[in-house]
Design an enzyme around this catalytic site. Structure first.
Site, mmCIF file in Angstrom:
data_model
loop_
_atom_site.group_PDB
_atom_site.id
_atom_site.type_symbol
_atom_site.label_atom_id
_atom_site.label_comp_id
_atom_site.label_asym_id
_atom_site.label_seq_id
_atom_site.Cartn_x
_atom_site.Cartn_y
_atom_site.Cartn_z
ATOM 1 N N LYS A 38 0.839 -1.215 0.000
ATOM 2 C CA LYS A 38 0.000 0.000 0.000
ATOM 3 C C LYS A 38 0.866 1.254 0.000
ATOM 4 O O LYS A 38 0.625 2.193 -0.760
ATOM 5 C CB LYS A 38 -0.910 0.051 1.250
ATOM 6 C CG LYS A 38 -1.932 -1.047 1.334
ATOM 7 C CD LYS A 38 -2.874 -0.844 2.510
ATOM 8 C CE LYS A 38 -2.231 -0.985 3.882
ATOM 9 N NZ LYS A 38 -1.699 -2.317 4.199
ATOM 10 N N ARG A 51 -1.011 -9.725 12.634
ATOM 11 C CA ARG A 51 -1.561 -8.587 11.876
ATOM 12 C C ARG A 51 -2.431 -9.093 10.725
ATOM 13 O O ARG A 51 -3.456 -8.501 10.389
ATOM 14 C CB ARG A 51 -0.415 -7.699 11.366
ATOM 15 C CG ARG A 51 0.205 -6.877 12.492
ATOM 16 C CD ARG A 51 1.595 -6.346 12.150
ATOM 17 N NE ARG A 51 1.640 -5.554 10.961
ATOM 18 C CZ ARG A 51 2.732 -5.409 10.199
ATOM 19 N NH1 ARG A 51 3.869 -6.008 10.514
ATOM 20 N NH2 ARG A 51 2.685 -4.659 9.141
ATOM 21 N N ARG A 109 11.108 -6.433 4.615
ATOM 22 C CA ARG A 109 11.032 -4.967 4.592
ATOM 23 C C ARG A 109 12.160 -4.357 5.426
ATOM 24 O O ARG A 109 12.446 -4.777 6.535
ATOM 25 C CB ARG A 109 9.680 -4.529 5.140
ATOM 26 C CG ARG A 109 9.519 -3.029 5.237
ATOM 27 C CD ARG A 109 8.097 -2.590 5.278
ATOM 28 N NE ARG A 109 7.251 -3.363 6.161
ATOM 29 C CZ ARG A 109 5.918 -3.393 6.058
ATOM 30 N NH1 ARG A 109 5.313 -2.718 5.107
ATOM 31 N NH2 ARG A 109 5.196 -4.116 6.901
ATOM 32 N N ARG A 129 -9.459 1.157 8.971
ATOM 33 C CA ARG A 129 -9.114 -0.244 9.189
ATOM 34 C C ARG A 129 -10.209 -0.978 9.962
ATOM 35 O O ARG A 129 -10.079 -2.170 10.204
ATOM 36 C CB ARG A 129 -7.830 -0.300 10.015
ATOM 37 C CG ARG A 129 -6.642 -0.866 9.274
ATOM 38 C CD ARG A 129 -5.483 -0.678 10.199
ATOM 39 N NE ARG A 129 -4.344 -1.448 9.939
ATOM 40 C CZ ARG A 129 -3.186 -0.937 9.496
ATOM 41 N NH1 ARG A 129 -3.085 0.329 9.173
ATOM 42 N NH2 ARG A 129 -2.137 -1.697 9.402
ATOM 43 N N ARG A 132 11.273 -2.966 11.081
ATOM 44 C CA ARG A 132 10.194 -2.564 11.994
ATOM 45 C C ARG A 132 10.010 -3.626 13.079
ATOM 46 O O ARG A 132 9.996 -4.817 12.765
ATOM 47 C CB ARG A 132 8.877 -2.442 11.208
ATOM 48 C CG ARG A 132 8.641 -1.081 10.618
ATOM 49 C CD ARG A 132 7.473 -1.052 9.676
ATOM 50 N NE ARG A 132 6.221 -1.585 10.216
ATOM 51 C CZ ARG A 132 5.036 -1.444 9.613
ATOM 52 N NH1 ARG A 132 4.948 -0.795 8.466
ATOM 53 N NH2 ARG A 132 3.946 -1.952 10.135
HETATM 54 P P1 AMP Z 1 0.931 -0.002 9.289
HETATM 55 O O1 AMP Z 1 2.215 0.747 9.081
HETATM 56 O O2 AMP Z 1 -0.178 0.501 8.437
HETATM 57 O O3 AMP Z 1 1.130 -1.493 9.200
HETATM 58 O O4 AMP Z 1 0.475 0.311 10.779
HETATM 59 C C1 AMP Z 1 1.297 -0.026 11.893
HETATM 60 C C2 AMP Z 1 0.436 -0.172 13.127
HETATM 61 O O5 AMP Z 1 -0.172 1.099 13.444
HETATM 62 C C3 AMP Z 1 -0.730 -1.136 13.011
HETATM 63 O O6 AMP Z 1 -0.367 -2.486 13.207
HETATM 64 C C4 AMP Z 1 -1.646 -0.618 14.104
HETATM 65 O O7 AMP Z 1 -1.178 -0.977 15.388
HETATM 66 C C5 AMP Z 1 -1.473 0.895 13.972
HETATM 67 N N1 AMP Z 1 -2.461 1.474 13.028
HETATM 68 C C6 AMP Z 1 -2.204 2.073 11.845
HETATM 69 N N2 AMP Z 1 -3.333 2.495 11.263
HETATM 70 C C7 AMP Z 1 -4.343 2.138 12.086
HETATM 71 C C8 AMP Z 1 -5.755 2.285 12.041
HETATM 72 N N3 AMP Z 1 -6.369 2.887 11.006
HETATM 73 N N4 AMP Z 1 -6.482 1.797 13.083
HETATM 74 C C9 AMP Z 1 -5.886 1.220 14.129
HETATM 75 N N5 AMP Z 1 -4.562 1.030 14.244
HETATM 76 C C10 AMP Z 1 -3.780 1.488 13.227
#
Ligand code: AMP
Length: 301
Positions: A81, A247, A192, A158, A236
């Site tokens: 994404k 996840r 990554r 999400r 990460r």
């Molecule tokens: P990502 O980089 O998009 O994988 O996001 C990393 C982490 O941030 C996720 O695993 C969640 O813990 C948190 N996070 C990001 N976006 C959201 C969202 N829209 N709702 C809830 N938690 C989020």
């Protein structure tokens, strides 16, 4: 945390956001939301023929200059994404807003939320709707002050609750649902790497899925860092095998229904990634009726 306190009531309420939550979010987004409404548009004849594409694509084609897009990227962790949202953001001149980045910035700031968030994120769980809306609202507000307009959201919404709040306050024109074969998702997360200095995203995984049972093979080349980033790469903390699997489970439970939410509103564009960036980028542009002149020039060079 004005938005937090208002939305904490909203999050426990039924489907429609409370007036207070909607008003707060609306205030922040109004400046980014042009008067044009995609739902009142007529379809481009070409799009009309191609009924599996959302109406917004017709709008984009008809009014390339009059409006900045308000798009959302959906898709499992590791699908890419961030890569495609960031490329489209450069191409269309709208900000790429990744809520995961907002969360990581908050973690790095060691502010009051930081230790609470760290535990949640490192376990692969979702941050509460209230906290994420608060972070997003602040980011939109900051952008508004800088004169930003339009956005490509990555990682938000999400949950159906987040989608309802967003839908209640602004017109999302298009939701691109990126899909990649499951075998590749875990490998892509584990491969990554991020430059600790510039934040650039790279990938050391070389994914080579052989053709099997009538399914074609798929190759995704690594995305190596430039020399200046090579010694500064970090992983990460939530890209470990156990956390990525968690996840992915959470995506199925909490975010898969968001796809249905937008599908039922005719806004979802399903996009199967055929492989790595070279094949996927040009195919995605075609699906969106867009052209990348820089890409064409570099391919021709
Ligand atoms: P990502 O980089 O998009 O994988 O996001 C990393 C982490 O941030 C996720 O695993 C969640 O813990 C948190 N996070 C990001 N976006 C959201 C969202 N829209 N709702 C809830 N938690 C989020």
């Amino acid at each position: 945390m004005a938005v937090f306190s208002r939305c904490s009531t909203a999050a426990t309420a039924a489907a429609k956001p409370t007036a207070a939550a909607a008003a707060t979010f609306s205030y922040l987004i109004r400046a980014l939301s042009p008067s044009f409404s995609s739902s009142s548009s007529t379809l481009d004849p070409e799009t009309d023929l191609n009924r599996n594409k959302p109406a917004a694509l017709g709008v984009l084609k008809r009014e390339p200059k009059g409006r900045n897009v308000q798009w959302v990227f959906l898709g499992c962790p590791g699908v890419g994404k961030g890569t495609y949202a960031s490329r489209l953001s450069n191409l269309l001149g709208v900000p790429h807003i990744a809520t995961g980045d907002l969360v990581r910035d908050e973690l790095a700031s060691s502010g009051s939320l930081s230790s609470q968030l760290k535990e949640i994120v490192n376990q692969g769980k979702l941050v509460s709707d209230e906290i994420i809306i608060d972070l997003l609202s602040k980011r939109l507000e900051m952008g508004e002050a800088k004169g930003e307009s339009g956005f490509i959201l990555d990682g938000f919404p999400r949950t159906v609750r987040q989608a309802e709040i967003l839908e209640g306050v602004t017109d999302i024109d298009l939701v691109i649902n990126l899909k990649l074969r499951e075998e590749a998702l875990l490998a892509k997360c584990l491969g990554r790497r991020i430059c600790s200095e510039c934040g650039g995203n790279y990938n050391v995984a070389s994914i080579d899925i052989k053709a099997d049972n009538g399914r074609p093979g798929m190759y995704m080349a690594p995305l190596p860092p430039p020399p200046q980033c090579a010694s500064k790469l970090i992983t990460r903390p939530d890209d470990t095998e156990e956390v990525v699997k968690q996840r992915l489970r959470i995506y199925q439970a909490m975010t898969r229904p968001v796809e249905d939410f937008y599908r039922s509103r005719g806004k979802l564009l399903e996009f199967d990634l055929p492989g790595g960036i070279p094949e996927s980028w040009s195919k995605l542009l075609r699906a969106l009726n867009l052209e990348d002149h820089d890409d064409k020039q570099s391919a021709a060079a």
